[in-house]
Write a protein that holds these residues in place. Structure first.
Motif, PDB file in Angstrom:
ATOM      1  N   ARG A 193      40.000   6.824  -0.637  1.00 54.63           N
ATOM      2  CA  ARG A 193      39.137   7.930  -1.082  1.00 54.63           C
ATOM      3  C   ARG A 193      37.799   7.412  -1.587  1.00 54.63           C
ATOM      4  O   ARG A 193      36.773   8.039  -1.390  1.00 54.63           O
ATOM      5  CB  ARG A 193      39.791   8.680  -2.254  1.00 54.63           C
ATOM      6  CG  ARG A 193      40.801   9.715  -1.911  1.00 54.63           C
ATOM      7  CD  ARG A 193      40.271  10.807  -1.040  1.00 54.63           C
ATOM      8  NE  ARG A 193      39.268  11.636  -1.701  1.00 54.63           N
ATOM      9  CZ  ARG A 193      38.362  12.373  -1.058  1.00 54.63           C
ATOM     10  NH1 ARG A 193      38.326  12.379   0.265  1.00 54.63           N
ATOM     11  NH2 ARG A 193      37.506  13.104  -1.739  1.00 54.63           N
ATOM     12  N   MET A 194      37.791   6.273  -2.250  1.00 54.74           N
ATOM     13  CA  MET A 194      36.558   5.704  -2.794  1.00 54.74           C
ATOM     14  C   MET A 194      35.520   5.554  -1.693  1.00 54.74           C
ATOM     15  O   MET A 194      34.342   5.847  -1.899  1.00 54.74           O
ATOM     16  CB  MET A 194      36.812   4.318  -3.408  1.00 54.74           C
ATOM     17  CG  MET A 194      37.412   4.366  -4.774  1.00 54.74           C
ATOM     18  SD  MET A 194      37.337   2.774  -5.687  1.00 54.74           S
ATOM     19  CE  MET A 194      37.113   1.553  -4.430  1.00 54.74           C
TER      20      MET A 194
ATOM     21  N   ALA B 185      32.024   7.581  -1.561  1.00 47.73           N
ATOM     22  CA  ALA B 185      30.782   6.810  -1.577  1.00 47.73           C
ATOM     23  C   ALA B 185      29.909   7.174  -0.387  1.00 47.73           C
ATOM     24  O   ALA B 185      28.692   7.365  -0.521  1.00 47.73           O
ATOM     25  CB  ALA B 185      31.099   5.309  -1.567  1.00 47.73           C
ATOM     26  N   ARG B 186      30.531   7.297   0.766  1.00 46.86           N
ATOM     27  CA  ARG B 186      29.758   7.635   1.966  1.00 46.86           C
ATOM     28  C   ARG B 186      29.123   9.015   1.835  1.00 46.86           C
ATOM     29  O   ARG B 186      27.936   9.191   2.094  1.00 46.86           O
ATOM     30  CB  ARG B 186      30.640   7.560   3.212  1.00 46.86           C
ATOM     31  CG  ARG B 186      29.871   7.941   4.483  1.00 46.86           C
ATOM     32  CD  ARG B 186      30.600   7.595   5.756  1.00 46.86           C
ATOM     33  NE  ARG B 186      31.725   8.482   6.015  1.00 46.86           N
ATOM     34  CZ  ARG B 186      32.289   8.622   7.228  1.00 46.86           C
ATOM     35  NH1 ARG B 186      31.821   7.939   8.248  1.00 46.86           N
ATOM     36  NH2 ARG B 186      33.318   9.431   7.387  1.00 46.86           N
TER      37      ARG B 186
ATOM     38  N   GLY C 276      20.150  11.618   1.411  1.00 49.37           N
ATOM     39  CA  GLY C 276      19.181  11.704   2.490  1.00 49.37           C
ATOM     40  C   GLY C 276      18.547  10.378   2.836  1.00 49.37           C
ATOM     41  O   GLY C 276      17.813  10.264   3.825  1.00 49.37           O
ATOM     42  N   GLN C 277      18.817   9.354   2.024  1.00 53.05           N
ATOM     43  CA  GLN C 277      18.148   8.073   2.256  1.00 53.05           C
ATOM     44  C   GLN C 277      18.993   7.077   3.027  1.00 53.05           C
ATOM     45  O   GLN C 277      18.451   6.094   3.543  1.00 53.05           O
ATOM     46  CB  GLN C 277      17.828   7.406   0.918  1.00 53.05           C
ATOM     47  CG  GLN C 277      16.941   8.210   0.007  1.00 53.05           C
ATOM     48  CD  GLN C 277      16.891   7.548  -1.367  1.00 53.05           C
ATOM     49  OE1 GLN C 277      17.704   7.829  -2.241  1.00 53.05           O
ATOM     50  NE2 GLN C 277      15.972   6.625  -1.528  1.00 53.05           N
ATOM     51  N   TYR C 278      20.293   7.315   3.044  1.00 53.30           N
ATOM     52  CA  TYR C 278      21.167   6.294   3.600  1.00 53.30           C
ATOM     53  C   TYR C 278      22.031   6.797   4.731  1.00 53.30           C
ATOM     54  O   TYR C 278      22.336   7.979   4.824  1.00 53.30           O
ATOM     55  CB  TYR C 278      22.103   5.747   2.503  1.00 53.30           C
ATOM     56  CG  TYR C 278      21.397   5.175   1.314  1.00 53.30           C
ATOM     57  CD1 TYR C 278      21.301   5.909   0.133  1.00 53.30           C
ATOM     58  CD2 TYR C 278      20.822   3.907   1.363  1.00 53.30           C
ATOM     59  CE1 TYR C 278      20.651   5.388  -0.966  1.00 53.30           C
ATOM     60  CE2 TYR C 278      20.168   3.380   0.267  1.00 53.30           C
ATOM     61  CZ  TYR C 278      20.082   4.124  -0.896  1.00 53.30           C
ATOM     62  OH  TYR C 278      19.431   3.604  -1.992  1.00 53.30           O
ATOM     63  N   ARG C 279      22.432   5.825   5.582  1.00 53.24           N
ATOM     64  CA  ARG C 279      23.436   6.116   6.602  1.00 53.24           C
ATOM     65  C   ARG C 279      24.479   5.017   6.488  1.00 53.24           C
ATOM     66  O   ARG C 279      24.169   3.839   6.709  1.00 53.24           O
ATOM     67  CB  ARG C 279      22.794   6.117   7.992  1.00 53.24           C
ATOM     68  CG  ARG C 279      23.765   6.484   9.123  1.00 53.24           C
ATOM     69  CD  ARG C 279      23.002   6.904  10.376  1.00 53.24           C
ATOM     70  NE  ARG C 279      22.270   5.783  10.962  1.00 53.24           N
ATOM     71  CZ  ARG C 279      22.747   4.985  11.915  1.00 53.24           C
ATOM     72  NH1 ARG C 279      23.965   5.156  12.364  1.00 53.24           N
ATOM     73  NH2 ARG C 279      21.993   4.009  12.396  1.00 53.24           N
TER      74      ARG C 279
ATOM     75  N   LEU D  82      32.089  17.953   2.859  1.00 56.68           N
ATOM     76  CA  LEU D  82      32.468  16.650   2.324  1.00 56.68           C
ATOM     77  C   LEU D  82      33.835  16.240   2.857  1.00 56.68           C
ATOM     78  O   LEU D  82      34.630  17.079   3.264  1.00 56.68           O
ATOM     79  CB  LEU D  82      32.480  16.703   0.792  1.00 56.68           C
ATOM     80  CG  LEU D  82      31.140  17.071   0.151  1.00 56.68           C
ATOM     81  CD1 LEU D  82      31.307  17.273  -1.348  1.00 56.68           C
ATOM     82  CD2 LEU D  82      30.096  16.002   0.434  1.00 56.68           C
ATOM     83  N   SER D  83      34.094  14.954   2.776  1.00 56.62           N
ATOM     84  CA  SER D  83      35.342  14.432   3.330  1.00 56.62           C
ATOM     85  C   SER D  83      36.537  14.793   2.453  1.00 56.62           C
ATOM     86  O   SER D  83      36.471  14.744   1.233  1.00 56.62           O
ATOM     87  CB  SER D  83      35.246  12.910   3.436  1.00 56.62           C
ATOM     88  OG  SER D  83      36.522  12.362   3.651  1.00 56.62           O
ATOM     89  N   VAL D  84      37.656  15.138   3.105  1.00 54.52           N
ATOM     90  CA  VAL D  84      38.905  15.323   2.366  1.00 54.52           C
ATOM     91  C   VAL D  84      39.970  14.362   2.883  1.00 54.52           C
ATOM     92  O   VAL D  84      41.161  14.523   2.603  1.00 54.52           O
ATOM     93  CB  VAL D  84      39.425  16.786   2.461  1.00 54.52           C
ATOM     94  CG1 VAL D  84      38.484  17.715   1.715  1.00 54.52           C
ATOM     95  CG2 VAL D  84      39.573  17.224   3.907  1.00 54.52           C
TER      96      VAL D  84
END
Lengths: 273, 263
Positions: A26-27, A31-32, A39-42, B215-217
């Protein structure tokens, strides 16, 4: 921001993964979502790096099992994978070294010619350290940023005496960056505020609040297993099966390293570097 | 395992959608009941509530049943039953329990050759008759205190005749809820409180919220359920508005004279 203008990021999680749980996984997802939401990262990749047996933590079972369980756990993920490099080393190595190793791999993969020559890199870095110059990332746009993904406990462990070298902390937050997943109630920012080094690099520290309390600790999982209780739905099914098939996590395995000092404490207290 | 009472656990709820936390309840309850030494858990039933329940954001029953089935297809002891979801009106918990208990008892009598009209309190020569207990979270116990929501004789039947296995989470104190209700307290020997030490608050509400926000689940519910949700476009901002401002069916019925309540 256009997708192509975003900074590419790779997330690296170091830890015991003893065993890996749904919380660890889940972390990465949290985080993703968080980074991409700015909006700054991929986020292009997630790496799980289980610690080697040389860490000597109480109850730490063989790296080969922990690596395999993490591999099973990430089979269904299209972006998270396990890297066995750290786990297969005979001696424990500092997290900063692990991060550097993975960063060098990312650089090599992008054929960044400036830094493929590792002799020059080593000299350059030592020179920078002596001169006190700020760290420089490889400035080529195609090398992703590598960030350490962790929980608030790791952040707070920075203050445990002799557990971390201060120059390593500075490098991790300064040169690379931290993505720290915290529980809704915890105050990671207070901890950052109370440390000059962390505060100085606060722009490089991302604190992600996890609103859904999810404290599936590996400690708890091992306890349940010792007591013959179910851990189904706390870990991915293939990992549950693996644990059962190999009879992992008993009272005996929990006593492993009981009399041994944790490797980083051994190393730093002795004064070697 | 000789001498143990065969036990089936029944969980009623929205399952909107089913999550790992729901399935954890069954695992925790089974371990706990086994460890009392008195029971052998032989089955688990997930019974999604019918659409008539009228809760805000409730996805159609056929989807909730399908998702629960996907989630539990790898389980060798928990099944999903759509009887309750198929009923014309909202079904009281005690009615659902009676329905399942009759089924279980008939099955048991077929297996042990004691068929025919069951005597009021069947006690076959070998082994004990199966029991059915309601599996619930600690918040469910608080509903017994809500005025008019439960008929006293139903509380006695659910707690006394059948029994409850209640899994606590967070800071909720189920033992206090038992203490504060005379009927529950009377039957406390038949109310099993299971402590979940891991604070694991994966609620379906949070899952729906995450889904609405893109969002991811992942790792909160099985992949197969996530795929199903995506394929059918479930749990959007629009779907969460469904039944908004309405009254829950049981509360609606509460206003009706007692004789119109189905039994």
């Amino acid at each position: 921001m256009e997708h192509s203008d975003r900074t590419k990021v790779v997330l690296l999680a170091c830890g015991s993964f003893n065993p890996i749980t749904n919380m660890h996984l889940r972390m990465f997802e949290l985080a993703r979502d968080y980074l991409e939401d700015t909006g700054q990262y991929r986020v292009v990749r997630g790496i799980i790096s289980p610690v080697g047996d040389g860490y000597k933590k109480k109850g730490l079972i063989e790296a080969s099992h922990r690596i395999e369980m993490a591999r099973l756990a990430t089979e269904s993920s299209d972006w998270i994978r396990v890297d066995p490099w750290e786990g297969q080393l005979a001696e424990w190595v500092e997290t900063a070294k692990v991060i550097r190793h993975h960063y060098e791999e990312l650089v090599a993969a992008e054929h960044c010619n400036d830094e493929v020559d590792t002799v020059r890199v080593g000299k350059k870095r030592r020179h920078e350290e002596r001169e006190g110059a700020p760290y420089s990332n490889c400035l080529r746009a195609d090398v992703p940023q590598l960030k350490l993904l962790c929980g608030a406990d790791v952040l707070e462990s920075f203050s445990v005496p002799n557990l971390w070298k201060s120059e390593d902390i500075a490098e991790i937050v300064g040169r690379f960056g931290l993505v720290c997943i915290t529980r809704a109630g915890s105050d990671a920012w207070k901890f950052v505020h109370q440390s000059d080094v962390l505060w100085g690099h606060r722009k490089n520290i991302h604190v992600v609040k996890e609103w859904v309390t999810n404290e599936i600790s590996a400690t708890h999982v091992r306890r349940a297993l010792r007591r013959g209780q179910s851990v189904r739905y706390l870990l991915p099914d293939p990992v549950v099966r693996y644990v059962q098939e190999h009879g992992l996590y008993s009272s005996e395995s929990e006593e492993k390293n009981a009399d041994v000092i944790l490797a980083p404490l051994q190393k730093y207290v002795k004064g070697s570097s | 395992m000789a001498g143990r009472i065969p036990l089936v656990l029944l969980a009623c709820g929205s399952f909107n959608p089913v999550t790992h936390q729901h399935m954890r309840l069954f695992e925790l309850a089974r371990d706990h009941m086994h460890q009392t030494g008195q029971f052998q858990v032989v089955g688990g039933i997930v019974s999604p509530v019918s659409d008539v329940y009228g809760k805000q954001g409730l996805a159609p029953a056929r989807h909730r049943v399908a998702m629960a089935r996907l989630a539990l297809r790898s389980s060798d002891w928990i099944t999903v039953d759509d009887w309750e979801s198929q009923q014309a009106d909202w079904t009281e918990t005690v009615v659902t329990m009676r329905h399942h208990y009759s089924r279980i008892l008939r099955q048991y009598q077929r297996n042990t050759g004691t068929g025919g009209a069951p005597p009021p309190d069947p006690r076959p020569p070998d082994g004990a008759a199966p029991q059915l207990k309601l599996l619930c979270g600690a918040d469910f116990l608080d509903t017994f205190k809500a005025p008019g929501l439960w008929r006293p004789e139903h509380v006695a039947e659910v707690a006394g005749r059948f029994g409850l296995v209640c899994v606590s989470r967070g800071s909720l104190q189920p033992d206090r809820a038992v203490h504060e209700c005379d009927t529950l307290s009377q039957h406390r020997a038949n109310i099993f409180l299971v402590r979940e030490w891991v604070r694991n608050e994966i609620s379906a509400t949070e899952v729906r919220r995450a889904l609405r926000r893109g969002l991811s689940v992942k790792y909160l519910l099985p992949d197969a359920v996530i795929d199903y949700i995506r394929e059918h476009g479930l749990y959007t901002w629009e779907s969460e508005q469904k039944n908004k401002g309405g009254v829950l069916r049981p509360l609606e019925l509460q206003g009706a004279p007692p004789e119109t309540l189905a039994d």
